[in-house]
Design a protein around this motif. Sequence first.
Motif, PDB file in Angstrom:
ATOM      1  N   PHE A  96       0.793  -1.242  -0.028  1.00 40.59           N
ATOM      2  CA  PHE A  96       0.105   0.153  -0.038  1.00 40.59           C
ATOM      3  C   PHE A  96       0.966   1.220   0.118  1.00 40.59           C
ATOM      4  O   PHE A  96       0.794   2.289  -0.851  1.00 40.59           O
ATOM      5  CB  PHE A  96      -0.902  -0.018   1.309  1.00 40.59           C
ATOM      6  CG  PHE A  96      -1.970   1.103   1.077  1.00 40.59           C
ATOM      7  CD1 PHE A  96      -2.879   1.173   0.273  1.00 40.59           C
ATOM      8  CD2 PHE A  96      -1.600   2.214   1.833  1.00 40.59           C
ATOM      9  CE1 PHE A  96      -3.925   2.246   0.485  1.00 40.59           C
ATOM     10  CE2 PHE A  96      -2.642   3.077   2.268  1.00 40.59           C
ATOM     11  CZ  PHE A  96      -3.674   3.301   1.151  1.00 40.59           C
ATOM     12  N   ILE A  97       1.918   1.177   0.946  1.00 42.93           N
ATOM     13  CA  ILE A  97       2.707   2.349   0.833  1.00 42.93           C
ATOM     14  C   ILE A  97       3.451   2.504  -0.419  1.00 42.93           C
ATOM     15  O   ILE A  97       3.705   3.761  -0.829  1.00 42.93           O
ATOM     16  CB  ILE A  97       3.664   2.402   2.038  1.00 42.93           C
ATOM     17  CG1 ILE A  97       2.949   2.051   3.484  1.00 42.93           C
ATOM     18  CG2 ILE A  97       4.969   3.513   1.969  1.00 42.93           C
ATOM     19  CD1 ILE A  97       3.771   2.083   4.707  1.00 42.93           C
ATOM     20  N   ALA A  98       4.060   1.519  -0.944  1.00 43.53           N
ATOM     21  CA  ALA A  98       4.820   1.340  -2.214  1.00 43.53           C
ATOM     22  C   ALA A  98       3.815   2.044  -3.262  1.00 43.53           C
ATOM     23  O   ALA A  98       4.268   2.697  -4.059  1.00 43.53           O
ATOM     24  CB  ALA A  98       5.436   0.095  -2.810  1.00 43.53           C
ATOM     25  N   TYR A  99       2.687   1.583  -3.407  1.00 44.36           N
ATOM     26  CA  TYR A  99       1.477   1.861  -4.307  1.00 44.36           C
ATOM     27  C   TYR A  99       1.378   3.475  -4.038  1.00 44.36           C
ATOM     28  O   TYR A  99       1.342   4.284  -5.351  1.00 44.36           O
ATOM     29  CB  TYR A  99       0.358   1.181  -4.457  1.00 44.36           C
ATOM     30  CG  TYR A  99      -0.692   1.454  -5.477  1.00 44.36           C
ATOM     31  CD1 TYR A  99      -0.313   0.894  -6.554  1.00 44.36           C
ATOM     32  CD2 TYR A  99      -1.543   2.730  -5.534  1.00 44.36           C
ATOM     33  CE1 TYR A  99      -1.260   1.085  -7.984  1.00 44.36           C
ATOM     34  CE2 TYR A  99      -2.137   2.897  -6.443  1.00 44.36           C
ATOM     35  CZ  TYR A  99      -2.088   2.056  -7.695  1.00 44.36           C
ATOM     36  OH  TYR A  99      -2.773   2.436  -8.679  1.00 44.36           O
ATOM     37  N   LEU A 100       1.174   4.294  -3.170  1.00 43.62           N
ATOM     38  CA  LEU A 100       0.908   5.118  -2.849  1.00 43.62           C
ATOM     39  C   LEU A 100       2.048   6.209  -3.366  1.00 43.62           C
ATOM     40  O   LEU A 100       1.893   7.492  -4.002  1.00 43.62           O
ATOM     41  CB  LEU A 100       0.743   5.590  -1.359  1.00 43.62           C
ATOM     42  CG  LEU A 100      -0.810   5.582  -0.701  1.00 43.62           C
ATOM     43  CD1 LEU A 100      -0.940   5.570   0.601  1.00 43.62           C
ATOM     44  CD2 LEU A 100      -1.962   5.970  -1.620  1.00 43.62           C
ATOM     45  N   LEU A 101       3.297   5.841  -2.843  1.00 47.33           N
ATOM     46  CA  LEU A 101       4.623   6.477  -3.557  1.00 47.33           C
ATOM     47  C   LEU A 101       4.841   6.531  -4.707  1.00 47.33           C
ATOM     48  O   LEU A 101       5.077   7.779  -5.342  1.00 47.33           O
ATOM     49  CB  LEU A 101       5.735   5.947  -2.818  1.00 47.33           C
ATOM     50  CG  LEU A 101       5.833   6.335  -1.288  1.00 47.33           C
ATOM     51  CD1 LEU A 101       7.224   5.406  -0.571  1.00 47.33           C
ATOM     52  CD2 LEU A 101       6.074   7.661  -0.882  1.00 47.33           C
ATOM     53  N   ALA A 102       4.493   5.526  -5.567  1.00 46.46           N
ATOM     54  CA  ALA A 102       4.532   5.480  -6.940  1.00 46.46           C
ATOM     55  C   ALA A 102       3.446   6.383  -7.547  1.00 46.46           C
ATOM     56  O   ALA A 102       3.521   7.155  -8.556  1.00 46.46           O
ATOM     57  CB  ALA A 102       4.408   3.913  -7.471  1.00 46.46           C
ATOM     58  N   TRP A 103       2.362   6.302  -6.805  1.00 46.61           N
ATOM     59  CA  TRP A 103       1.335   7.364  -7.640  1.00 46.61           C
ATOM     60  C   TRP A 103       1.772   8.890  -7.497  1.00 46.61           C
ATOM     61  O   TRP A 103       1.367   9.527  -8.210  1.00 46.61           O
ATOM     62  CB  TRP A 103      -0.133   7.015  -6.452  1.00 46.61           C
ATOM     63  CG  TRP A 103      -1.282   7.701  -7.190  1.00 46.61           C
ATOM     64  CD1 TRP A 103      -1.266   8.377  -8.341  1.00 46.61           C
ATOM     65  CD2 TRP A 103      -2.795   7.401  -6.751  1.00 46.61           C
ATOM     66  NE1 TRP A 103      -3.006   8.678  -8.440  1.00 46.61           N
ATOM     67  CE2 TRP A 103      -3.489   8.044  -7.365  1.00 46.61           C
ATOM     68  CE3 TRP A 103      -3.060   6.583  -5.482  1.00 46.61           C
ATOM     69  CZ2 TRP A 103      -4.816   8.041  -7.278  1.00 46.61           C
ATOM     70  CZ3 TRP A 103      -4.632   6.667  -5.435  1.00 46.61           C
ATOM     71  CH2 TRP A 103      -5.283   7.366  -6.192  1.00 46.61           C
ATOM     72  N   VAL A 104       2.127   9.181  -6.121  1.00 45.04           N
ATOM     73  CA  VAL A 104       2.629  10.393  -5.975  1.00 45.04           C
ATOM     74  C   VAL A 104       3.800  10.767  -7.069  1.00 45.04           C
ATOM     75  O   VAL A 104       3.830  11.958  -7.651  1.00 45.04           O
ATOM     76  CB  VAL A 104       3.113  10.706  -4.557  1.00 45.04           C
ATOM     77  CG1 VAL A 104       3.896  11.949  -4.342  1.00 45.04           C
ATOM     78  CG2 VAL A 104       1.782  10.611  -3.607  1.00 45.04           C
ATOM     79  N   PHE A 105       4.794   9.992  -7.123  1.00 45.38           N
ATOM     80  CA  PHE A 105       6.192  10.247  -7.690  1.00 45.38           C
ATOM     81  C   PHE A 105       6.137   9.770  -9.290  1.00 45.38           C
ATOM     82  O   PHE A 105       6.907  10.581  -9.880  1.00 45.38           O
ATOM     83  CB  PHE A 105       7.287   9.748  -7.209  1.00 45.38           C
ATOM     84  CG  PHE A 105       7.533  10.468  -5.578  1.00 45.38           C
ATOM     85  CD1 PHE A 105       8.013  11.703  -5.636  1.00 45.38           C
ATOM     86  CD2 PHE A 105       7.212   9.749  -4.636  1.00 45.38           C
ATOM     87  CE1 PHE A 105       8.327  12.152  -4.394  1.00 45.38           C
ATOM     88  CE2 PHE A 105       7.529  10.237  -3.223  1.00 45.38           C
ATOM     89  CZ  PHE A 105       8.012  11.442  -3.111  1.00 45.38           C
ATOM     90  N   ILE A 106       5.391   8.947  -9.623  1.00 49.11           N
ATOM     91  CA  ILE A 106       5.334   8.656 -11.122  1.00 49.11           C
ATOM     92  C   ILE A 106       4.343   9.548 -11.919  1.00 49.11           C
ATOM     93  O   ILE A 106       3.396   9.848 -11.708  1.00 49.11           O
ATOM     94  CB  ILE A 106       5.140   7.204 -11.638  1.00 49.11           C
ATOM     95  CG1 ILE A 106       6.078   6.302 -10.691  1.00 49.11           C
ATOM     96  CG2 ILE A 106       5.061   6.977 -13.065  1.00 49.11           C
ATOM     97  CD1 ILE A 106       5.697   4.807 -10.887  1.00 49.11           C
TER      98      ILE A 106
END
Length: 110
Positions: A96-106
């Motif tokens: 969940f944290i990895a997905y949120l970080l990818a959503w923000v930074f990609i």
Amino acid sequence: MNIADEIARLHELHRSGALSDEEFAAAKEKVLASASTSSQASGNENPFSNLNQLRRSKHNQWVGGVCAGLGKYSNLEPWIWRLMFVLFVSAFGTGFIAYLLAWVFIPEEE
């Protein structure tokens, strides 16, 4: 034959008198020039140069388009990425944290 072997062979020919100073310098430059062009053609420049092509998808998205973007970038189907994120959420809690970080930074595709 690698570059060092070719230069060593040229040096032996120069030392034995088979090549003059000018011929040795010209042959050495030719070997070094061909080595630099072959290393550039083989892709030894920057391993992260393709990372700028990673974008979130606008068209094939369920939540944020991260899995579809990763699928397009890695030539895998997006459902494989979705499954991996679900497994990481259920097994480790980090998906969940990895997905949120990818959503923000990609960035999103144009």
